[in-house]
Scaffold this active site. Structure first.
Site, PDB file in Angstrom:
ATOM      1  N   LYS A 165      93.843  81.916  39.981  1.00 54.50           N
ATOM      2  CA  LYS A 165      93.752  81.734  38.528  1.00 54.50           C
ATOM      3  C   LYS A 165      92.696  80.676  38.212  1.00 54.50           C
ATOM      4  O   LYS A 165      92.565  79.684  38.947  1.00 54.50           O
ATOM      5  CB  LYS A 165      95.126  81.289  38.006  1.00 54.50           C
ATOM      6  CG  LYS A 165      95.275  81.290  36.481  1.00 54.50           C
ATOM      7  CD  LYS A 165      96.709  80.912  36.103  1.00 54.50           C
ATOM      8  CE  LYS A 165      96.948  80.883  34.610  1.00 54.50           C
ATOM      9  NZ  LYS A 165      98.344  80.539  34.281  1.00 54.50           N
ATOM     10  N   SER A 198     100.647  83.448  31.098  1.00 56.36           N
ATOM     11  CA  SER A 198      99.202  83.353  30.994  1.00 56.36           C
ATOM     12  C   SER A 198      98.440  83.748  32.252  1.00 56.36           C
ATOM     13  O   SER A 198      97.219  83.825  32.220  1.00 56.36           O
ATOM     14  CB  SER A 198      98.825  81.917  30.636  1.00 56.36           C
ATOM     15  OG  SER A 198      99.215  81.037  31.690  1.00 56.36           O
ATOM     16  N   SER A 257     104.633  81.607  33.026  1.00 59.67           N
ATOM     17  CA  SER A 257     103.293  82.195  33.089  1.00 59.67           C
ATOM     18  C   SER A 257     103.001  83.002  34.335  1.00 59.67           C
ATOM     19  O   SER A 257     102.030  83.755  34.365  1.00 59.67           O
ATOM     20  CB  SER A 257     102.240  81.097  32.938  1.00 59.67           C
ATOM     21  OG  SER A 257     102.087  80.777  31.581  1.00 59.67           O
TER      22      SER A 257
END
Lengths: 527, 557
Positions: free
Chosen positions: A76, A171, A195
């Site tokens: 990420k 996310s 997330s």
């Protein structure tokens, strides 16, 4: 080969069925084909190929570094990667190239993993859709799956439009899409309020949030320091355990990691039966907004355990409903503080205004952050004002303690693992999702996942079945603090029982080709 | 602009004082004598001096000043408080900056054990209660040399609280009495230093040096028990000596290792405290005293003239000798304190709470640190008084001058002379020369061994004390010459030849019949004149006692 699990492909590498370079190239080519998913912000092709070459040499010399050697992974874009741009999907950090690796990234590299690239997210991980980053929303690979497309064709009401694509959740949506679309075998997400687990549920993946303090946060660009943990996205529970084995452990650079020895590596036994287990079903998680499909799957799962011989108990986590508002205060307060460093002086975006330092700060931050980030900074600073601190921040901390105690009480009553939904429903189309603002969505979507972060407990979302629409639905298991191995063992048993189907991406591939054709035509016509 | 004259009223008498070095704002009543044990709870507030304006009116308009200090001492450590960067003064700009110091996103603080030990040690030396559990907080403000936008400090639960600092104020006719005073210490907290901003006004640029960013500081907060510049200056000097004795801070004000902010207000005794101002930029002890006294008088004048005191930050302008409002900080700051989430509570142990299986590398034992405490200045003074029979005020002087105590002890080690003699020579002659030429002890042309040799010559009666002074002057001027060499070159040995001396006395009496007449007419003091003349004729080589004896014998015969 690409559809296999990490464990399977690792075995293939060891047996020489495929070389790391071949594997890397296949993934890179798929990354290119699936570019329209917007899963990656940066593809680190050169780095990955070089790492693959080195890995290949090690395999040739019989000096493999272990299960992760030669395995393509994605990270990420809120983890620092030395020499590779790290943006947090924000204008503020566009062009920022960190000089160091996050501890988790370094550990993956030390194990021989190949870093394919940095994945998309909501700006600074603030969101639950992966729709609010400066690089645009991430598309859920299941939008293009055979399973979903066929169901849609059956439904006379659905318009078969490409604009009907689904969100990944967030996310860590980029990481979820990357693993789900077979561009890598595991990805790092971050999990502050859900997330990692939320996009895992929407993308049919295992999404694991380790106990707070088990895995180092050093190099993870923080959202809420006291709740952030690096998350793991994989196709199966065993894969998550392998990655956890590589990442877990104390880090001198993160004072919140614990020193107590924990059994490594994380080998998960295959449970023959679950008769000694006690599964807790928190009654507060049965909310009216829960879709009937998820509710029925949840109840079937409980039955599955019961019929497997486990004791299934209803438990109460009475303060659950305060979790969202409590989280809002604590999260925004820490955000206000953590974002203070982005002033345009040392790194990242800086505006052109130079009439005064203050004016430069203001304009830089205005230009650098999106509305969501600015909104949270504003709220957080309000809560931290001297006159408000006691009424908001301190109260929220007390509520946080109550929420954490709820879990302690449940586990003290003899429950080993809690079983809950991960999300209210399956993934929704983007156009549907953006009808509500980020804050509303975050509040809705984190409802089952957030309390776990308040308490620092380990939790994992396991894909269970496809909905009537042909979309994945996940359920969540929550374990005792630092009983991550036990949690994953139970999840592994469950995973075996439910036999979640593999995503069929032939449609996706066809779609890719079509898109690629179109792009070629477009580029030709531009000339 | 000189510091304004302040008037001090007490017990019907009135003194004026212009500056700290000369005058004192303390009651010069008979001191109770310096007691060696620390005096706890004796607040100097009770005996604070009173101020009046330049035109005092009857009965009213007596002002009392209330002064509190916040002192930042840079911890003497190899690396910074939360990062591994080196700590070094005057290194090239931005050469000692880690990723954490530059607040790169994702970096986390890691507490430096040495800094914690220094804080505990300082806390113990200042009679503080050491908190077994303390917490770190973030204090937010935007400033170019604060890269993270917040400073990590200890606002809620600091590492040490409720201590005291005892210092001695000199009083009496010759400033020769020492009055003990105590100021309470509210707390000691660990915190990060900021970087440095260098403003280039010409190009209207600000240059940032982050070498200092993240260096460990001890913030020592004193209760407002002080009442004038001298008290503040003396208390800070004592703290400085303690920190230096402990080695927890080099505490050099000129290098910014010790920085003092003063909170100052005035009020009528018995009435609520006045509005206070904060005076910053006090980079020497002398300016600290000056700034405080200036600010006290400014506030009194302001109030007397019907004005009001603003709660503001003021800066001391050392060239003009006055304080000025710092306009840029006018806006009220809300620091939005918040717990530092990346640092667990700092837990300390003592002998009773230390877990049996604790790894010594991972824990800090307060009792163990207590055992390693060195001799503190107050104890050193006591020892000097007892061991060498010197006056207490002499021990203060010995400690206050950097390096003087060491010099003194080295002389003592090498000489046969009486300690009292050594004390007198070091404090009067040696220190006098230093002061006259504005030199530090380390810059002295006279070494301890040389002075020891000189005192040996004096002790063995090889030279007279007057000659010794002469030799000392030569030593000062002509570095490298030993006292022995100077004595033989200048033929300053004591005149041992009694016959020659008798001859000299005889001729001196003959040459000055008027003096002899005086003596005989009953003015015994006239003999001193003769002694002086004989000594001069011998170039101070004769023992005045012997001269006197010879003269008296001759006169009576």
């Amino acid at each position: 080969m690409l559809g296999r699990t990490l464990r399977e492909v690792s075995a293939a590498l060891k047996q020489g069925q495929i070389t790391p370079t071949e594997l890397c190239q296949k993934c890179l080519s798929l990354i290119k084909k699936t570019k329209f998913l917007n899963a990656y912000i940066t593809v680190s092709e050169e780095v990955a190929l070089k790492q693959a070459e080195e890995s290949e040499q090690r395999y040739k010399n019989g000096q493999s570094l272990g299960d992760l050697d030669g395995i393509p992974v994605a990270v990420k874009d809120n983890f620092s990667t030395s020499g590779i741009e790290t943006t947090c999907a924000s204008n503020m950090l566009k062009g920022y190239i960190p000089p160091y690796n996050a501890t988790v990234v370094q550990k993956l590299l030390d194990q021989g993993a190949l870093l394919m690239g940095k994945t998309n997210l909501d700006e600074f991980a603030m969101g639950s859709g992966s729709t609010d980053g400066v690089f645009g929303p991430v598309k859920n690979p299941w939008s293009y799956s055979k399973q979903y497309r066929e169901k849609r064709k059956q439904n006379p009401h659905s318009k078969n439009e490409d604009s009907d694509w689904l969100i990944t959740g967030g996310s860590s949506g980029g990481s979820a899409a990357a693993v789900s679309a077979f561009t890598c075998y595991a990805a790092l997400g971050s999990d502050t309020g859900g997330s990692t687990r939320n996009p895992a549920a929407h993308c049919g993946l295992v999404g694991f949030k380790p106990s707070y303090g088990l895995v180092s946060r050093h190099g993870l660009i923080p959202l809420v320091n006291s709740m952030d943990v690096p998350g793991i996205l994989t196709r199966c529970v065993d894969d998550a355990a392998i990655v956890l084995g590589a990442l877990a452990g104390p880090d001198p650079k993160d004072s919140t990691t614990v020193h107590d020895p924990i059994n490594k590596p994380f080998m998960l036994p295959s449970l023959a039966d679950v008769s000694k287990l006690c599964i807790g079903i928190p009654k507060e998680y049965l909310v009216p907004e829960l879709s009937s499909e998820v509710r029925s799957l949840w109840s079937k799962a409980a039955d599955l355990f019961e019929s497997g011989g486990a004791k299934v108990l209803e438990v109460s986590l009475p303060h659950t409903s305060y979790s969202i508002v409590c989280y809002h205060v604590l999260c925004t307060s820490e955000v206000a503080s953590n974002m203070a460093r982005f002033d345009g002086l040392q790194y990242g975006h800086r505006c052109d205004i130079d009439v005064s330092t203050e004016a430069m700060y203001a304009a830089t931050r205005r230009e650098g952050f999106n509305d969501v980030v600015r909104g949270r900074i504003l709220s957080g600073n309000f809560f931290l004002l001297k006159e408000n601190y006691e009424n908001y921040f301190v109260k929220a901390q007390k509520v946080r303690r109550l929420i954490a105690n709820d879990f302690v009480n449940a586990f003290n009553s003899g429950v080993d693992v809690l079983l809950t939904p991960t999300t209210l429903s399956e993934a929704v189309p983007y156009l549907e999702f953006i009808k509500e603002d980020n804050r509303t969505r975050s509040a809705q979507d984190d409802i089952f996942t957030q309390a776990v972060n308040m308490a620092g407990l380990p939790a994992v979302s396991i894909p269970v079945a496809l909905s009537n629409q042909g979309l994945p639905i996940g359920l969540q298991f929550i374990g005792r603090a630092f009983c991550d191995q036990q949690l994953l063992t139970v999840a592994k048993w469950f995973e075996k029982q439910v036999q979640f189907p593999v995503i069929q991406l032939q449609e996706l591939m066809d779609y890719c080709s079509a898109v690629l054709e179109n792009e070629k035509l477009a580029s030709v016509s531009l000339k | 602009m000189a510091a304004p004259m302040l008037r001090w009223v007490g017990r019907g008498r009135r003194w004026t004082f212009a500056q700290v070095d000369g005058g004192s704002c303390h009651r010069r009543e008979a001191p109770t004598g310096f007691t060696s044990n620390r005096i706890r709870g004796q607040s100097s507030v009770a005996q604070q001096p009173l101020y009046t304006t330049q035109k005092p009116r009857k009965g009213e308009h007596k002002w009392a000043a209330v002064v509190g200090l916040e002192i930042h001492a840079q911890i003497s450590s190899n690396s910074k408080l939360f990062s591994g960067s080196q700590v070094r003064f005057s290194a090239p700009p931005n050469s000692l900056v880690s990723f954490f110091d530059a607040s790169l996103p994702g970096t986390l603080p890691v507490l430096n054990r040495r800094c914690v030990e220094a804080a505990v040690m300082t806390g113990l030396a200042l009679n503080c209660h050491i908190n077994k559990k303390s917490l770190f907080d973030r204090k937010h403000y935007f400033y170019a040399d604060l890269p993270a936008g917040y400073q990590i400090t200890q606002q809620r639960l600091p590492i040490a609280v409720n201590g005291s600092l005892t210092y001695g104020i000199c009083a009496g006719k010759k400033q020769s009495q020492v009055i003990p005073k105590t100021v309470r210490i509210k707390q000691i907290q660990l915190e990060q230093d900021s970087g440095k901003s260098l403003h280039d006004d010409l190009r209207s640029q600000t240059l940032i040096d982050l070498n200092r960013a993240g260096v460990g500081l001890l913030e020592v907060v004193l209760e407002p028990d002080l009442s004038c510049g001298e008290e503040a200056a003396t208390a800070v000097r004592e703290l400085q000596l303690i920190l230096q004795a402990l080695g927890t801070s080099q505490a050099n004000m000129a290098e910014g290792q010790l920085r003092v902010d003063a909170n100052i207000s005035v009020h009528h005794p018995g009435e609520p405290l006045g509005v206070r101002t904060e005076v910053k930029n006090l980079n020497s002890i002398r300016f600290l005293a000056k700034a405080i006294d200036y600010e006290i008088q400014r506030q009194i004048n302001e109030l007397e003239n019907g004005g009001e005191i603003l709660n503001e930050t003021r800066s001391f302008h050392y060239q003009l000798g006055c304080t000025m409002s710092m306009r840029d900080k006018e806006g009220k700051q809300d620091y939005r304190f918040m717990p530092e989430p990346n640092l667990p509570p700092l837990v300390l142990y003592d002998a009773t709470s230390l877990p049996a299986d604790a790894d010594p590398q991972q824990v800090i034992n307060i009792d163990q640190i207590r055992e390693t405490l060195p001799e503190l200045p107050s104890v050193t003074r006591e020892r000097l008084v007892q061991q060498y029979g010197m006056l207490l005020e002499h021990s203060f002087t010995l400690l206050n001058e950097v390096g003087l105590l060491e010099f003194f002890q080295n002389v003592i080690k090498e000489t046969r002379a009486e300690p009292k003699k050594v004390t007198s020579w070091v404090l009067n002659t040696f220190l006098g020369y230093l002061k006259q030429q504005n030199l530090a002890v380390s810059e002295s042309p006279v070494t301890p061994s040389a002075l020891a040799e000189l005192l040996d010559l004096l002790d063995s009666r090889t030279i007279s004390s007057a000659a010794a002074k002469q030799v000392f002057e030569e030593m000062w001027k002509r570095e490298g010459k030993t006292p022995g060499q100077i004595v033989s070159e200048k033929q300053l040995e004591l005149m041992e030849d009694r016959g020659a001396l008798e001859q000299l006395c005889h001729s001196m009496m003959e040459a000055h019949p008027q003096v002899v007449m005086d003596l005989k007419e009953g003015n015994p003091r006239a003999i001193n004149k003769l002694i002086g003349l004989v000594r001069k004729a011998t170039q101070n080589r004769a023992d005045p006692a012997m001269i006197k004896e010879i003269l008296e014998k001759k006169l009576s015969s």
